[in-house]
Design an enzyme around this catalytic site. Structure first.
Site, short mmCIF file in Angstrom:
data_model
loop_
_atom_site.label_atom_id
_atom_site.label_comp_id
_atom_site.label_asym_id
_atom_site.label_seq_id
_atom_site.Cartn_x
_atom_site.Cartn_y
_atom_site.Cartn_z
CD GLU A 94 -7.72 -1.77 6.52
OE1 GLU A 94 -7.02 -0.76 6.31
OE2 GLU A 94 -7.76 -2.34 7.63
N GLY A 100 -5.16 0.41 3.58
CA GLY A 100 -6.42 1.15 3.75
C GLY A 100 -7.23 1.20 2.46
CB ALA A 134 -3.40 4.81 5.74
CD GLU A 147 -2.67 -2.76 6.23
OE1 GLU A 147 -2.45 -3.92 5.79
OE2 GLU A 147 -3.75 -2.16 6.03
#
Ligand code: CO8
Length: 256
Positions: A110, A107, A64, A130
């Site tokens: 993911e 992300g 992200a 993260e």
């Protein structure tokens, strides 16, 4: 510049390319919105039989966008309702193959795990880092990773942020196949082509039953399988597939 490119390289196959090379394909709001929008449209396009999702040679996606998140608070984050976009990607009824070269971090890892099948380059780099920036996986990583590689390895990866190569990802079962970096997209497209020639109703049922069944009690999951299996005998493609086998010819599937 469009941050997610849609191409149709083969009949029946859609290719989505994340296109933010200047930020290692970090998933900002626009990329996530475009991914969800494309998945939603492709999901209901009957001419699409398989979707390949990729980045570039350096990054599938490096997570992200940290610039997007660094200063926000919990309520603002909650009001963004990011999970709705992720859910749209997860719910695409078409088979999705992630072709991963370079970084699939946070992300990005993911997102790859939202796909049904991951093809990794030998030098791809998967991580849930993260924890190193003060947070934890928030787009399904804690759950999908544990299902993919088991508790102990998922804990190790999420608690240390350790990166693993494409070769290691395949050995752990996170990726279905590992290939030389320059063959990743070709391998994914080949697989998508093979799947796109299969009867689409059967493919859709395999996806739906496997995903729903994974989280259901075994008896319920077996019932889902049984019902879907029986239902496929109502399809013209089942008649065609079996008839073609007996007549020693190639089947012609209509998706009906
Ligand atoms: N966010 C924003 N910008 C990024 C990101 C990112 N995740 N990753 C790379 N960039 C940018 C860099 O800031 C840099 O920009 P600039 O040139 O303006 O300085 C540019 O991309 C190139 O990056 P580097 O110079 O760092 O390139 P390197 O080759 O040296 O390193 C790495 C590549 C290893 C990928 C490194 O950039 C890195 O560690 N990136 C961060 C990885 C990370 O921590 N990802 C997890 C983010 S958190 C997350 O994903 C939470 C998901 C939860 C769901 C969220 C729902 C919204």
């Amino acid at each position: 510049m469009t941050e997610v490119l849609l191409e149709r390289p083969l009949d029946g196959v859609a290719l989505l390319r994340i296109n933010r090379p200047e930020a290692k394909n970090a998933l900002n709001a626009e990329v996530r919105r475009l991914l969800a929008e494309h998945m939603s449209v492709l999901g209901s396009d009957t001419s699409v039989r398989a979707v390949v999702l990729t980045g570039n040679s350096e990054a599938f996606a490096a997570g992200a966008d940290i610039k997007d998140m660094a200063e926000i608070g919990a309520i603002e984050l909650m009001l963004r309702n990011n999970h709705l976009l992720w859910r749209t990607i997860a719910q695409c009824p078409k088979p999705v193959i992630a072709a991963v070269n370079g970084y699939a971090f946070g992300g990005g890892c993911e997102l790859a795990m939202h796909a049904d099948i991951i093809i990794a380059g030998e030098n791809a780099s998967f991580a849930q880092p993260e924890v190193k920036v003060g947070i934890m996986p928030g787009a399904g990583g804690t759950q999908r990773l544990v299902r993919a590689v088991g508790k102990s390895r998922a804990m190790w990866l999420a608690m240390t942020g350790q990166a693993i190569s494409g070769t290691e990802a395949a050995a752990m079962g996170l990726a279905a196949r590992v290939v030389p970096d320059d063959q990743v997209l070709e391998t994914a497209l080949d697989m998508a082509k093979t799947i796109s020639r299969m009867p689409p109703l059967a493919i859709a049922q395999i996806k739906e039953v496997m995903l729903a069944g994974m989280d259901a009690p075994l008896d319920t999951a077996l019932m889902l399988e049984r019902k879907a299996f029986q239902m496929l005998f109502a399809s013209r493609d089942q008649k065609e597939g079996m008839k073609a086998f007996l007549e020693k010819r190639k089947p012609v599937y209509e998706g009906l």
